[in-house]
Design a protein around this motif. Sequence first.
Motif, PDB file in Angstrom:
ATOM      1  N   ARG A   1      24.563  18.564 -82.053  1.00  0.00           N
ATOM      2  CA  ARG A   1      25.948  18.301 -81.617  1.00  0.00           C
ATOM      3  C   ARG A   1      26.915  18.561 -82.761  1.00  0.00           C
ATOM      4  N   GLU A   2      26.434  18.519 -83.963  1.00  0.00           N
ATOM      5  CA  GLU A   2      27.291  18.589 -85.142  1.00  0.00           C
ATOM      6  C   GLU A   2      27.989  19.939 -85.304  1.00  0.00           C
ATOM      7  N   THR A   3      27.290  21.028 -85.122  1.00  0.00           N
ATOM      8  CA  THR A   3      27.853  22.363 -85.348  1.00  0.00           C
ATOM      9  C   THR A   3      29.099  22.600 -84.505  1.00  0.00           C
TER      10      THR A   3
ATOM     11  N   VAL B   1      31.050  20.356 -83.060  1.00  0.00           N
ATOM     12  CA  VAL B   1      32.106  19.397 -83.387  1.00  0.00           C
ATOM     13  C   VAL B   1      32.797  19.770 -84.699  1.00  0.00           C
ATOM     14  N   ILE B   2      32.066  20.350 -85.628  1.00  0.00           N
ATOM     15  CA  ILE B   2      32.680  20.816 -86.881  1.00  0.00           C
ATOM     16  C   ILE B   2      33.697  21.910 -86.577  1.00  0.00           C
ATOM     17  N   ARG B   3      33.328  22.830 -85.668  1.00  0.00           N
ATOM     18  CA  ARG B   3      34.245  23.910 -85.278  1.00  0.00           C
ATOM     19  C   ARG B   3      35.452  23.378 -84.513  1.00  0.00           C
ATOM     20  N   ASP B   4      35.200  22.400 -83.639  1.00  0.00           N
ATOM     21  CA  ASP B   4      36.260  21.852 -82.788  1.00  0.00           C
ATOM     22  C   ASP B   4      35.957  20.378 -82.528  1.00  0.00           C
ATOM     23  N   PRO B   5      36.696  19.462 -83.191  1.00  0.00           N
ATOM     24  CA  PRO B   5      36.418  18.031 -83.047  1.00  0.00           C
ATOM     25  C   PRO B   5      36.488  17.513 -81.597  1.00  0.00           C
ATOM     26  N   GLU B   6      37.140  18.243 -80.713  1.00  0.00           N
ATOM     27  CA  GLU B   6      37.243  17.832 -79.307  1.00  0.00           C
ATOM     28  C   GLU B   6      36.075  18.355 -78.457  1.00  0.00           C
ATOM     29  N   SER B   7      35.218  19.139 -79.054  1.00  0.00           N
ATOM     30  CA  SER B   7      34.140  19.798 -78.318  1.00  0.00           C
ATOM     31  C   SER B   7      33.111  18.805 -77.783  1.00  0.00           C
ATOM     32  N   GLU B   8      32.644  19.086 -76.584  1.00  0.00           N
ATOM     33  CA  GLU B   8      31.533  18.351 -75.977  1.00  0.00           C
ATOM     34  C   GLU B   8      30.249  19.193 -76.050  1.00  0.00           C
TER      35      GLU B   8
END
Length: 160
Positions: free
Chosen positions: A139-141, A143-150
């Motif tokens: 899940r980290e990759t 979220v690093i690119r886009d903190p709003e990402s699911e």
Amino acid sequence: MTFPPEGSRELATAADTRAFGAELGSSLRAGDVVILDGPLGAGKTTFTQGLAQGLQVRGRVTSPTFVIAREHRSTVGGPGLIHLDAYRLLGEGSSGDPLGELDALDLDTGLDEAVVVAEWGGGLVEQISERYLLVQFDRETAVIRDPESEARIISWRWVD
């Protein structure tokens, strides 16, 4: 078409994760062991819900954390699904014998008659199967690119 023996996919939503699980689940056979590796909230149970759809088993798939293991029977005469929390199975108070702990659960279905899906399964799988499918959740990759990402990235490979 057979499912690729290894690969990686980025899945944007929980629905995508379930759909991928269903695709993979339809390719699994009795005796297959699947180990799910990833942090809390990575999508392991969501993935297993899809896998159950692909296997065509009955019953609501929920996290095995509080029950340790849940068994789901096939609706079409195929393999059932045994979904377990290996961390709890082998945790405090455990005999240290994974096969003994599984036997103590008194499951109606034998491990060779079902697909076994183990969350947190490192240390367990090597003792119940010489071959298993390792599915890793990242899940980290995303979220690093886009903190709003699911999104999550799911990688898989068969280990012999």
